[in-house]
Design an enzyme around this catalytic site. Structure first.
Site, short mmCIF file in Angstrom:
data_model
loop_
_atom_site.label_atom_id
_atom_site.label_comp_id
_atom_site.label_asym_id
_atom_site.label_seq_id
_atom_site.Cartn_x
_atom_site.Cartn_y
_atom_site.Cartn_z
N LYS A 83 0.84 -1.20 0.00
CA LYS A 83 0.00 0.00 0.00
C LYS A 83 0.87 1.25 0.00
O LYS A 83 0.53 2.25 -0.64
CB LYS A 83 -0.99 -0.02 1.17
CG LYS A 83 -0.40 0.22 2.55
CD LYS A 83 -0.67 1.63 3.07
CE LYS A 83 -0.28 1.77 4.53
NZ LYS A 83 -0.35 3.17 5.01
N ASN A 84 2.01 1.21 0.68
CA ASN A 84 2.87 2.38 0.71
C ASN A 84 3.48 2.65 -0.67
O ASN A 84 3.62 3.81 -1.08
CB ASN A 84 3.98 2.20 1.75
CG ASN A 84 3.46 2.34 3.17
OD1 ASN A 84 2.53 3.11 3.42
ND2 ASN A 84 4.03 1.60 4.10
N CYS A 101 -2.68 8.22 10.79
CA CYS A 101 -2.71 7.58 12.11
C CYS A 101 -2.34 8.58 13.20
O CYS A 101 -1.55 9.50 12.98
CB CYS A 101 -1.73 6.41 12.15
SG CYS A 101 -2.22 4.97 11.19
N ASP A 105 7.29 -0.58 11.01
CA ASP A 105 5.90 -1.02 11.07
C ASP A 105 5.75 -2.48 11.46
O ASP A 105 4.62 -2.94 11.70
CB ASP A 105 5.21 -0.79 9.71
CG ASP A 105 4.91 0.68 9.48
OD1 ASP A 105 4.74 1.41 10.47
OD2 ASP A 105 4.86 1.10 8.30
N VAL A 140 10.51 5.40 17.58
CA VAL A 140 10.17 6.30 16.47
C VAL A 140 8.93 7.12 16.77
O VAL A 140 8.89 8.33 16.53
CB VAL A 140 9.98 5.49 15.18
CG1 VAL A 140 9.57 6.40 14.02
CG2 VAL A 140 11.26 4.73 14.84
#
Length: 509
Positions: free
Chosen positions: A93-94, A190, A393, A415
């Site tokens: 998706k990125n 997010c 992630d 992060v």
């Protein structure tokens, strides 16, 4: 019903079906009827009951007829069952989002194959179409064709769609080649704490882009012909920062050197796409990229993004947490090798096939078969690092895995400000997790999972981690308001059901 009402309902159904990317035959199969029956319904030539309208709406995940407020989607999970079989990893998706933004670099047609049909992609697509880009889903909704106008109508930008995704920041790089002045809304996405955009602005300033952040928007102005007299050194080795610099460099007349660049998977995919546009890039996969810009790009391009390593990790975690034997196919192994090394050290039993290439011709793939394993906690702290370290992630998935392992695991998510806090929600499902500070949690396993009803946290990966833990918890769990999951995963509940999960989607009446 009168013919007028039938025609209007048929039009609504056709629009919802096309938005989902389904053919009439696919909808007919979901309803247990024929393609010709769906065709008659859409043409307003067949009576339809309220029950049938409701079934169609459920199949298309769209309220054809709304009675009051359309509530959020929830998931009901019957946990405690094992998964089995095989499942393919879908496209990143990125990478898809970055390539959607990069389509603004060319005046030709862009065809993106195997597009991730997720909310994040829809939001960027809504922004693109609002400024004049024509879009068309093809190949039963799997591929997307984009055709830009001669002149973009930037004043007509869909502000609400833009505000719902942080990815809109990546419009800065390509739009500076299409307009001298423009504005985009503040970025959303997010809830992961404060994330500065300053590294983006610092990098793009070297290409002649000045940005004033006032009135809820980034107001950009471009000074053409700015010389590139020395390398750009990114102050943050971030993925989107690197992508923005690449998008600016792609049509910069000359050679741009970008140092401290992210070599992560979505950046590599963007580089491969830009090469299809005629942009020469040296150093792909390293932290120094040399970009030979092309001032005018007019060609058509056809590209298939590689598979998503974070989705692959989530599927592997699902198998580990539920003590299942599962084959995950088309895993981009280059971007999961450190994670697998850690899992192997914890005692994971798995096999892998020889490597083969993704459709982009570059990314290395394997099929992984994971078997039930007795895991022990890793000796070292689990923490993210820029590629080739553990992906930022992928860190949350180790929370669920560590909860299933014997011993104590420290996870340090340095992060993001809030994400470690969201991981403590696993305690509602029986996990023993202590929050040490906003970035560190201590997890004691193994966990005896228990069912619970919870509201989805506002961050994608912790939300999926909670869903995976619910798969392992005996009994019925409910996860409410799962929009954030739909932002990053396509049909996740249905796909997990295809390998043995029991997840039901529902909405409040």
């Amino acid at each position: 019903m009168t013919g007028d009402y039938l025609t209007r309902i048929g039009t609504l159904i056709r629009t919802a079906r096309q938005h989902r990317g389904w053919s009439q035959a696919q909808l007919g199969e979901a309803l247990g009827t024929s393609q010709s029956a769906v065709n008659r319904i859409e043409q307003g030539k067949q009576n339809v009951s309220l029950e049938m309208i409701a079934r169609i709406g459920e199949a298309l995940d769209s309220e054809i007829v709304s009675l009051g407020y359309a509530g959020p989607m929830h998931l009901r999970v019957a946990g405690g069952t094992r998964l089995s079989g095989a499942i393919d990893v879908r496209s990143s998706k990125n990478a898809c989002v970055a390539i959607l933004c990069a389509s603004l670099l060319t005046t030709g047609r862009t065809t993106i194959r195997q597009v991730a049909r997720i909310e994040e992609v829809y939001r960027i697509l809504e922004v693109l179409t609002s400024i004049g880009v024509k879009s068309r889903w093809t190949n039963d909704g799997r591929d997307l064709e984009l055709t830009p106008p001669a002149e973009l109508d930037l004043a007509a930008m869909d502000v609400e769609a833009a505000r719902r995704t942080r990815s809109v920041l990546m419009f800065l790089g390509p739009l500076m080649h299409r307009a001298d002045k423009f504005a985009i809304p503040y970025a959303g996405g997010c809830d992961l704490g404060t994330r500065t955009v300053q590294p983006h602005l610092t990098a793009l300033r070297r290409f002649g882009l000045e940005v004033a952040t006032t009135g809820g928007a980034y107001h950009a102005s471009v000074e053409p012909g700015t010389p590139m007299d020395r390398p750009i050194v990114l102050t943050e080795r971030g993925d989107t920062v690197t992508e923005n610099a690449l998008l600016a460099a792609a049509r910069h007349d000359g050679v741009s050197v970008i140092r401290n660049a992210s070599p992560n998977y979505m950046v590599q995919d963007l580089c491969f796409f830009l090469e299809r546009l005629g942009v020469k890039i040296e150093g792909i996969g390293t932290t120094t990229l040399t970009v030979h810009g092309v001032p005018e790009i007019t060609c058509d391009v056809d590209y298939t993004p590689a598979e998503d390593p974070v989705e692959a990790m989530s599927l592997l975690a699902a198998a580990v947490v539920t003590s299942s034997e599962l084959t995950v196919r088309r895993v981009p192994i280059e971007f999961l090798e450190i994670e697998l090394a850690v899992l192997e050290g914890m005692g994971l039993d798995y096999d892998r096939t020889p490597e083969y290439r993704a459709h982009n011709g570059h990314t290395r793939l394997v099929d992984l078969t994971v078997r039930p394993s007795k895991l022990t906690a890793p000796i070292d702290t689990i923490h993210p690092m820029p590629f080739p370290g553990i992906n930022i992630d992928n860190v949350p998935f180790f929370a669920a895995i560590a909860a299933a392992a014997h011993g104590t695991t420290m996870i340090h998510d340095w992060v993001y400000d809030n994400r470690a806090i969201y991981l403590t929600e696993l305690t509602r499902l029986g996990a023993d997790i202590k929050l040490l500070d906003p970035h560190r949690v201590l997890i004691q396993g193994p966990t005896r999972w228990r069912a619970a009803e919870m509201v989805c946290p506002p961050a994608l990966r912790p939300a999926v981690v909670i869903l995976l833990a619910m798969l392992a918890a005996k009994g019925t769990s409910v996860l409410r308001n799962v929009y954030v999951i739909n932002r990053g995963y396509e049909d996740l509940a249905e796909r997990l059901n295809s390998i043995g999960a029991q997840i039901e989607t529902f909405r409040d009446i």
